[in-house]
Design a protein around this motif. Structure first.
Motif, mmCIF file in Angstrom:
data_model
loop_
_atom_site.group_PDB
_atom_site.id
_atom_site.type_symbol
_atom_site.label_atom_id
_atom_site.label_comp_id
_atom_site.label_asym_id
_atom_site.label_seq_id
_atom_site.Cartn_x
_atom_site.Cartn_y
_atom_site.Cartn_z
ATOM 1 N N UNK A 1 47.661 40.655 23.439
ATOM 2 C CA UNK A 1 47.603 41.105 24.933
ATOM 3 C C UNK A 1 48.401 42.333 24.860
ATOM 4 N N UNK A 2 48.176 43.440 25.403
ATOM 5 C CA UNK A 2 48.651 44.570 25.494
ATOM 6 C C UNK A 2 48.553 44.960 27.022
ATOM 7 N N UNK A 3 49.939 45.345 27.413
ATOM 8 C CA UNK A 3 49.952 45.789 29.094
ATOM 9 C C UNK A 3 50.415 47.141 28.816
ATOM 10 N N UNK A 4 49.671 48.137 29.934
ATOM 11 C CA UNK A 4 50.283 49.337 30.224
ATOM 12 C C UNK A 4 50.299 49.351 31.659
ATOM 13 N N UNK A 5 51.401 50.075 31.810
ATOM 14 C CA UNK A 5 51.960 50.113 33.406
ATOM 15 C C UNK A 5 51.356 51.600 33.721
ATOM 16 N N UNK A 6 50.522 51.865 34.921
ATOM 17 C CA UNK A 6 50.195 53.000 35.313
ATOM 18 C C UNK A 6 50.900 53.367 36.738
ATOM 19 N N UNK A 7 51.861 54.051 36.718
ATOM 20 C CA UNK A 7 52.406 54.111 38.380
ATOM 21 C C UNK A 7 51.631 54.968 39.085
ATOM 22 N N UNK A 8 50.887 56.112 38.632
ATOM 23 C CA UNK A 8 50.150 57.003 39.392
ATOM 24 C C UNK A 8 48.811 56.734 38.888
ATOM 25 N N UNK A 9 47.712 55.981 39.121
ATOM 26 C CA UNK A 9 46.398 55.610 38.646
ATOM 27 C C UNK A 9 45.519 56.777 39.059
ATOM 28 N N UNK B 1 41.436 45.358 31.451
ATOM 29 C CA UNK B 1 41.531 44.462 32.785
ATOM 30 C C UNK B 1 42.415 45.323 33.581
ATOM 31 N N UNK B 2 41.659 45.760 34.773
ATOM 32 C CA UNK B 2 42.666 46.571 35.617
ATOM 33 C C UNK B 2 43.360 45.483 36.497
ATOM 34 N N UNK B 3 44.618 45.430 36.809
ATOM 35 C CA UNK B 3 45.500 44.515 37.552
ATOM 36 C C UNK B 3 46.060 45.395 38.477
ATOM 37 N N UNK B 4 45.875 45.090 39.614
ATOM 38 C CA UNK B 4 46.682 45.868 40.838
ATOM 39 C C UNK B 4 47.856 45.347 40.887
ATOM 40 N N UNK B 5 48.949 45.855 41.102
ATOM 41 C CA UNK B 5 50.414 45.259 41.037
ATOM 42 C C UNK B 5 50.496 44.331 42.242
ATOM 43 N N UNK B 6 49.708 44.560 43.546
ATOM 44 C CA UNK B 6 49.974 43.606 44.339
ATOM 45 C C UNK B 6 49.178 42.318 44.027
ATOM 46 N N UNK B 7 48.409 42.248 42.939
ATOM 47 C CA UNK B 7 47.904 40.819 42.611
ATOM 48 C C UNK B 7 48.378 40.507 41.105
ATOM 49 N N UNK B 8 49.290 40.994 40.641
ATOM 50 C CA UNK B 8 49.899 40.876 39.365
ATOM 51 C C UNK B 8 50.168 39.197 38.928
ATOM 52 N N UNK B 9 50.528 38.625 40.209
ATOM 53 C CA UNK B 9 51.120 37.083 39.886
ATOM 54 C C UNK B 9 49.871 36.308 39.525
ATOM 55 N N UNK C 1 48.284 47.775 34.473
ATOM 56 C CA UNK C 1 48.871 47.265 35.561
ATOM 57 C C UNK C 1 48.988 48.655 36.578
ATOM 58 N N UNK C 2 48.356 48.504 37.733
ATOM 59 C CA UNK C 2 47.944 49.671 38.333
ATOM 60 C C UNK C 2 48.938 49.720 39.793
ATOM 61 N N UNK C 3 49.757 50.787 39.985
ATOM 62 C CA UNK C 3 50.456 50.742 41.293
ATOM 63 C C UNK C 3 49.347 50.922 42.320
ATOM 64 N N UNK C 4 49.347 49.990 43.065
ATOM 65 C CA UNK C 4 48.253 50.117 44.236
ATOM 66 C C UNK C 4 48.943 50.259 45.587
ATOM 67 N N UNK C 5 50.233 50.889 45.715
ATOM 68 C CA UNK C 5 50.870 51.386 46.844
ATOM 69 C C UNK C 5 49.776 52.450 47.815
ATOM 70 N N UNK C 6 49.424 53.240 47.067
ATOM 71 C CA UNK C 6 48.328 54.312 47.557
ATOM 72 C C UNK C 6 46.938 53.938 47.216
#
Length: 75
Positions: free
Chosen positions: A2-10, A59-67, A38-43
């Protein structure tokens, strides 16, 4: 694998780069490898960005739903 990529400004550019890098390295990875973006969904982000990732088996994962993905990633 499993590979995780964090994207602060998607934005469109970040999504395109993620898709490109995944496609570029996918063939040399294990068959069962998967990428979680993992997508920063603040905006607000476009639904097109989420659809594009899914179309390339990312697989897109909204940061607010990461749990919700904790068990999947821990297994």
């Amino acid at each position: 694998e499993r590979i995780i990529k964090a994207i602060n400004n998607p934005d469109k550019n970040a999504i395109s780069l993620t898709i490109f890098s995944w496609n570029d390295t996918r063939e040399v990875r294990k068959v069962d490898s998967s990428l979680f973006a993992f997508l920063n969904d603040t905006n607000r982000m476009s639904d097109d960005a989420l659809s594009a990732l899914k179309e390339y088996d990312i697989t897109p994962v909204l940061w607010s739903q990461a749990e919700q993905y904790k068990d999947i990633l821990a297994s």
